[in-house]
Design a protein around this motif. Structure first.
Motif, short mmCIF file in Angstrom:
data_model
loop_
_atom_site.label_atom_id
_atom_site.label_comp_id
_atom_site.label_asym_id
_atom_site.label_seq_id
_atom_site.Cartn_x
_atom_site.Cartn_y
_atom_site.Cartn_z
N THR A 181 0.80 -1.22 0.00
CA THR A 181 0.00 0.00 0.00
C THR A 181 0.84 1.27 0.00
OG1 THR A 181 -1.74 -1.17 1.20
CG2 THR A 181 -1.83 1.24 1.18
N LEU A 182 1.85 1.35 0.87
CA LEU A 182 2.64 2.57 1.00
C LEU A 182 3.70 2.71 -0.10
CD1 LEU A 182 3.15 2.66 4.87
CD2 LEU A 182 1.46 3.88 3.50
N GLY A 183 3.93 1.66 -0.86
CA GLY A 183 4.91 1.74 -1.96
C GLY A 183 6.35 1.68 -1.52
N THR A 184 6.62 1.41 -0.25
CA THR A 184 7.99 1.29 0.26
C THR A 184 7.99 0.29 1.41
OG1 THR A 184 9.89 2.54 1.09
CG2 THR A 184 7.74 3.18 1.91
N ARG A 185 9.19 -0.14 1.79
CA ARG A 185 9.30 -1.16 2.84
C ARG A 185 10.66 -1.02 3.51
NH1 ARG A 185 8.13 -7.60 1.87
NH2 ARG A 185 8.33 -8.29 4.03
N ARG A 186 10.69 -1.24 4.83
CA ARG A 186 11.94 -1.08 5.57
C ARG A 186 12.62 -2.42 5.79
NH1 ARG A 186 11.76 1.30 11.50
NH2 ARG A 186 11.85 -0.91 12.07
N LEU A 187 13.90 -2.46 5.51
CA LEU A 187 14.74 -3.62 5.77
C LEU A 187 15.55 -3.35 7.03
CD1 LEU A 187 16.35 -6.23 5.10
CD2 LEU A 187 17.75 -4.83 3.58
N ASP A 188 15.43 -4.21 8.03
CA ASP A 188 16.21 -4.10 9.27
C ASP A 188 17.32 -5.14 9.23
OD1 ASP A 188 14.29 -2.29 9.86
OD2 ASP A 188 13.43 -3.35 11.56
N LEU A 189 18.57 -4.67 9.22
CA LEU A 189 19.72 -5.56 9.09
C LEU A 189 20.59 -5.45 10.34
CD1 LEU A 189 21.11 -7.52 7.10
CD2 LEU A 189 22.47 -5.58 6.30
N LYS A 190 20.83 -6.59 11.00
CA LYS A 190 21.67 -6.63 12.19
C LYS A 190 23.13 -6.84 11.80
CE LYS A 190 18.41 -6.47 15.40
NZ LYS A 190 18.34 -5.41 16.44
N VAL A 191 24.04 -6.03 12.41
CA VAL A 191 25.47 -6.13 12.15
C VAL A 191 26.20 -6.06 13.48
CG1 VAL A 191 27.44 -5.15 10.91
CG2 VAL A 191 25.15 -4.94 9.93
N SER A 217 15.19 3.35 -1.50
CA SER A 217 14.20 4.41 -1.65
C SER A 217 14.88 5.77 -1.54
CB SER A 217 13.13 4.28 -0.56
OG SER A 217 12.25 5.39 -0.59
N THR A 218 14.41 6.70 -2.34
CA THR A 218 14.98 8.05 -2.32
C THR A 218 14.27 8.97 -1.33
OG1 THR A 218 13.54 8.68 -4.17
CG2 THR A 218 15.74 7.87 -4.71
N ASP A 219 13.18 8.48 -0.74
CA ASP A 219 12.39 9.32 0.16
C ASP A 219 12.97 9.37 1.57
OD1 ASP A 219 10.64 9.82 -1.92
OD2 ASP A 219 9.34 8.13 -1.40
N LYS A 220 13.49 8.23 2.05
CA LYS A 220 13.99 8.17 3.43
C LYS A 220 15.42 7.63 3.43
CE LYS A 220 9.39 7.32 5.33
NZ LYS A 220 8.56 6.40 6.16
N PRO A 221 16.35 8.35 4.03
CA PRO A 221 17.74 7.88 4.05
C PRO A 221 17.93 6.75 5.05
CG PRO A 221 17.53 9.91 5.30
CD PRO A 221 16.20 9.67 4.68
N GLY A 245 7.44 -2.67 -1.82
CA GLY A 245 7.12 -3.63 -0.77
C GLY A 245 7.17 -5.07 -1.23
N ALA A 246 7.55 -5.32 -2.47
CA ALA A 246 7.60 -6.69 -2.98
C ALA A 246 8.67 -7.50 -2.27
CB ALA A 246 7.86 -6.66 -4.49
N GLN A 247 8.38 -8.79 -2.11
CA GLN A 247 9.32 -9.66 -1.41
C GLN A 247 10.63 -9.81 -2.18
OE1 GLN A 247 8.74 -10.76 1.54
NE2 GLN A 247 10.48 -12.13 1.84
N SER A 248 10.56 -9.83 -3.49
CA SER A 248 11.78 -9.94 -4.30
C SER A 248 12.69 -8.74 -4.09
CB SER A 248 11.41 -10.08 -5.79
OG SER A 248 10.65 -8.97 -6.23
N VAL A 249 12.10 -7.55 -3.92
CA VAL A 249 12.89 -6.34 -3.65
C VAL A 249 13.54 -6.44 -2.28
CG1 VAL A 249 12.75 -3.84 -3.33
CG2 VAL A 249 11.48 -4.92 -5.18
N LEU A 250 12.82 -6.99 -1.31
CA LEU A 250 13.40 -7.17 0.03
C LEU A 250 14.60 -8.11 -0.02
CD1 LEU A 250 13.07 -6.64 3.12
CD2 LEU A 250 11.74 -8.76 3.19
N TRP A 251 14.46 -9.22 -0.73
CA TRP A 251 15.58 -10.17 -0.84
C TRP A 251 16.77 -9.53 -1.55
CZ3 TRP A 251 11.81 -14.47 -2.80
CH2 TRP A 251 11.20 -15.08 -1.71
N GLN A 252 16.50 -8.81 -2.63
CA GLN A 252 17.58 -8.17 -3.37
C GLN A 252 18.27 -7.11 -2.51
OE1 GLN A 252 16.38 -6.50 -7.13
NE2 GLN A 252 18.35 -5.49 -7.48
N GLY A 253 17.49 -6.30 -1.81
CA GLY A 253 18.06 -5.27 -0.95
C GLY A 253 18.91 -5.84 0.16
N ARG A 254 18.45 -6.92 0.79
CA ARG A 254 19.23 -7.55 1.86
C ARG A 254 20.54 -8.12 1.33
NH1 ARG A 254 15.81 -11.28 3.51
NH2 ARG A 254 14.95 -10.13 5.30
N SER A 255 20.47 -8.79 0.18
CA SER A 255 21.67 -9.39 -0.40
C SER A 255 22.70 -8.32 -0.76
CB SER A 255 21.30 -10.20 -1.64
OG SER A 255 22.44 -10.74 -2.26
#
Length: 298
Positions: A181-191, A217-221, A245-255
Motif C-alpha cells: 500500500t505505501l509503496g515502500t518497505r523497511r529492511l532491518d539488518l543486524k550487524v 528508496s529516495t524518500d527516506k535515508p 514492498g515486494a518480497q523480491s525487492v526485500l531479498w535483493q536489498g538484503r543481499s
C-alpha cells in the motif's frame, strides 16, 4: 351400468363446465396478469442492464457488482410476480410461500453459517478493499502475493510458489499487514563489529556503503543505531528503506546490503568478529588443558 356411466359423465361435465365458467370469469384478470408479467420482465431486464452500467462506475470488483445487480434484478422480478398474482387474487398464497421461504432461509443460514460468514466477510473486504490482487500481504501464518479475491475466499501465492486458499472470515477477523500500500518497505539488518573499532567510523562507513543499494528508496535515508554490547561484538541495526514492498525487492536489498557492508568493512579494517568461547577443563574451572593433562591420574 348405464346409470353409473351416465352419473360419472354428468359429474365430469359439470366439473368441466365449472372450470370453463371460472376461466371465463377470471379471463380479464388473467389477461391483465399476463400483461403485467410480460411488461415487468422486460422492464426488469432493461433496469438490470442500466443498473449494471451505473454500478460499474463506483464498484471495481466485478463479483460484488454482479451480486448486487442480481439481487436488484430478482427483487424487481419478485415485485412483478407478486403484482400479477395479486390481480388474480392469489396474494395470500404468495404470502404463505414467502413465509415458508423465510423459515427455510433461516434454517439454511444456521446449517451453513461458516459459508455465510465467509460470504459476508468477502462482501466487506470487497467494499473496504484492505488489499487488491498483486499486493503482498501477511495475516497470521499466511504470507504471499494476492492472486484473486472471491466473495467466499481469497487466493494468495506464497513465496514457495504454492497457491493458498484462505477463507475470507479469517482475513476479515484477523490483522492484515499490507506491504504494498505505501509503496515502500523497511529492511532491518543486524550487524556486529569488534569492541576495538571506532563506532563513529563504523556508522559513517556503513551508511555510505548502503547508499549504493540499487533498490534503495529516495524518500527516506538509511539510519544506523547501536543496540547492545554483545558477548563478542557491539551490535547495531541498519534501517534501510526500499523502493517497493515486494518480497523480491526485500531479498535483493538484503543481499546487496550484506555484500556492500562486508566489502566496505574489509576496505576500512573494520572487523566483524567471530563468536568467542572460553573453555574450562578443570572441575573448579580456570585451568588450562595442559595443566589438567599433566595432573597425575589416580
Amino acid at each position: 351400468m348405464s346409470l353409473t356411466m351416465d352419473g360419472a359423465w354428468k359429474i365430469i361435465s359439470d366439473k368441466v363446465e365449472h372450470w370453463v365458467e371460472l376461466v371465463i370469469s377470471i379471463f380479464p384478470n388473467l389477461l391483465l396478469a399476463c400483461v403485467i408479467l410480460c411488461v415487468g420482465l422486460i422492464a426488469a431486464k432493461y433496469f438490470k442492464r442500466l443498473f449494471s452500467k451505473l454500478l460499474s462506475r463506483y464498484i471495481a470488483q466485478k463479483n460484488l457488482a454482479n451480486l448486487i445487480v442480481s439481487i436488484f434484478h430478482l427483487t424487481i422480478i419478485g415485485v412483478v410476480i407478486f403484482s400479477a398474482l395479486s390481480v388474480l387474487k392469489l396474494d395470500g398464497t404468495v404470502t404463505t410461500l414467502l413465509a415458508g421461504a423465510g423459515v427455510l432461509t433461516l434454517a439454511l443460514a444456521f446449517a451453513f453459517q461458516d459459508i455465510a460468514a465467509n460470504f459476508v466477510s468477502g462482501v466487506f473486504i470487497t467494499i473496504q478493499r484492505p488489499f487488491r490482487a498483486g499486493d503482498t500481504i501477511q495475516s497470521k501464518d499466511h504470507y504471499g502475493v494476492v492472486q484473486i479475491v472471491h466473495l467466499r475466499h481469497t487466493i494468495i501465492e506464497n513465496f514457495h510458489g504454492q497457491l493458498v486458499t484462505i477463507p475470507n472470515k479469517e482475513l476479515f477477523q484477523n490483522a492484515i499487514t499490507n506491504f504494498t500500500t505505501l509503496g515502500t518497505r523497511r529492511l532491518d539488518l543486524k550487524v556486529g563489529v569488534s569492541y576495538g573499532d571506532d563506532l563513529e567510523k563504523v556508522e559513517r562507513v556503513t551508511l555510505e556503503a548502503v547508499k549504493n543499494i540499487s533498490v534503495l528508496s529516495t524518500d527516506k535515508p538509511p539510519k544506523l543505531f547501536f543496540d547492545v554490547f554483545g558477548d563478542s561484538s557491539i551490535e547495531c541495526s541498519v534501517l534501510i528503506w526500499l523502493q517497493s514492498g515486494a518480497q523480491s525487492v526485500l531479498w535483493q536489498g538484503r543481499s546487496e546490503a550484506i555484500k556492500l557492508i562486508k566489502k566496505a568493512y574489509d576496505e576500512n579494517d573494520i572487523t566483524i568478529p567471530f563468536p568467542i568461547r572460553t573453555l574450562d577443563f578443570g572441575i573448579k574451572g580456570g585451568e588450562k588443558l595442559s595443566e589438567v593433562w599433566e595432573k597425575p591420574r589416580p
